[in-house]
Enzyme design. Structure first.
Site, PDB file in Angstrom:
ATOM      1  N   GLY A  55       0.817  -1.218   0.000  1.00  0.00           N
ATOM      2  CA  GLY A  55       0.000   0.000   0.000  1.00  0.00           C
ATOM      3  C   GLY A  55       0.847   1.262   0.000  1.00  0.00           C
ATOM      4  O   GLY A  55       0.545   2.225  -0.713  1.00  0.00           O
ATOM      5  N   CYS A  56       1.915   1.248   0.771  1.00  0.00           N
ATOM      6  CA  CYS A  56       2.784   2.422   0.849  1.00  0.00           C
ATOM      7  C   CYS A  56       3.520   2.649  -0.463  1.00  0.00           C
ATOM      8  O   CYS A  56       3.709   3.790  -0.895  1.00  0.00           O
ATOM      9  CB  CYS A  56       3.765   2.276   1.999  1.00  0.00           C
ATOM     10  SG  CYS A  56       2.932   2.187   3.609  1.00  0.00           S
ATOM     11  N   THR A  57       3.913   1.573  -1.117  1.00  0.00           N
ATOM     12  CA  THR A  57       4.571   1.688  -2.412  1.00  0.00           C
ATOM     13  C   THR A  57       3.603   2.244  -3.449  1.00  0.00           C
ATOM     14  O   THR A  57       3.959   3.139  -4.229  1.00  0.00           O
ATOM     15  CB  THR A  57       5.133   0.320  -2.848  1.00  0.00           C
ATOM     16  OG1 THR A  57       6.084  -0.120  -1.858  1.00  0.00           O
ATOM     17  CG2 THR A  57       5.806   0.401  -4.203  1.00  0.00           C
ATOM     18  N   ALA A  60       3.150   5.976  -2.721  1.00  0.00           N
ATOM     19  CA  ALA A  60       4.354   6.732  -3.089  1.00  0.00           C
ATOM     20  C   ALA A  60       4.463   6.872  -4.601  1.00  0.00           C
ATOM     21  O   ALA A  60       4.792   7.948  -5.110  1.00  0.00           O
ATOM     22  CB  ALA A  60       5.599   6.044  -2.522  1.00  0.00           C
TER      23      ALA A  60
END
Length: 163
Positions: A55-57, A60
């Site tokens: 999710g963070c990738t 970003a």
């Protein structure tokens, strides 16, 4: 949840953290940034749990994809998580991120933004105007398409002028 969400229309809580940022030559280096460094520009401040997670990738990458559109609207993007500068350096390099990632290992800044779920920052985003006033927030963000949501709100707040 650790901390209380700051009020829209009030001065944004101070940010003063170490992290990484790309230099003028494109190389990513350690840095120290504060909200004062962004006066005169809009600031998209997004909190996320951990470098290299799916999710963070995705989140970003979305901000990176739209970075030129944010900058065309006088806005900078900055990510904050509990990861250290070494993890951020690796994450920026692997994802080709051209915006700063700041380290908040104890969650002090995350708490001021109501975004701390020890030992991680919660996925929240804040839009701060050029005078340092909080203009919008997104809580419990879904990473897919989030950058577009923020960009649309920035355009709306600027009256579609890209100021």
């Amino acid at each position: 949840m650790g901390g209380t969400l700051p009020d829209i229309g009030k001065p944004a809580p101070a940010v003063d953290l170490d992290g990484v940022a790309p230099g003028t030559d494109g190389a990513v280096r350690t840095t120290h940034l504060s909200t004062a460094d962004f006066r005169g520009r809009w600031l998209v401040l997004y909190f996320y749990p951990k470098d290299f997670t799916s999710g963070c990738t995705l989140e970003a990458r979305g901000f990176q994809r739209d970075l030129a559109s944010f900058r065309a609207r006088n806005a900078e993007v900055v990510g904050v998580s509990a990861d250290d500068a070494e993890a951020h350096l690796s994450f920026c390099g692997s994802e080709g991120l051209a915006y700063p990632l700041l380290s908040d290992p104890g969650g002090g800044v995350s708490r001021r933004y109501g975004s701390w779920q020890a030992p991680f920052s919660a996925r929240h985003t804040f839009l701060i105007d050029p005078d340092g006033v909080l203009r919008a927030n997104w809580v419990a963000v879904r990473p897919s398409g989030h950058s577009h949501e923020v960009l649309a709100e920035l355009s709306r707040l600027q009256g579609g002028t890209g100021q």
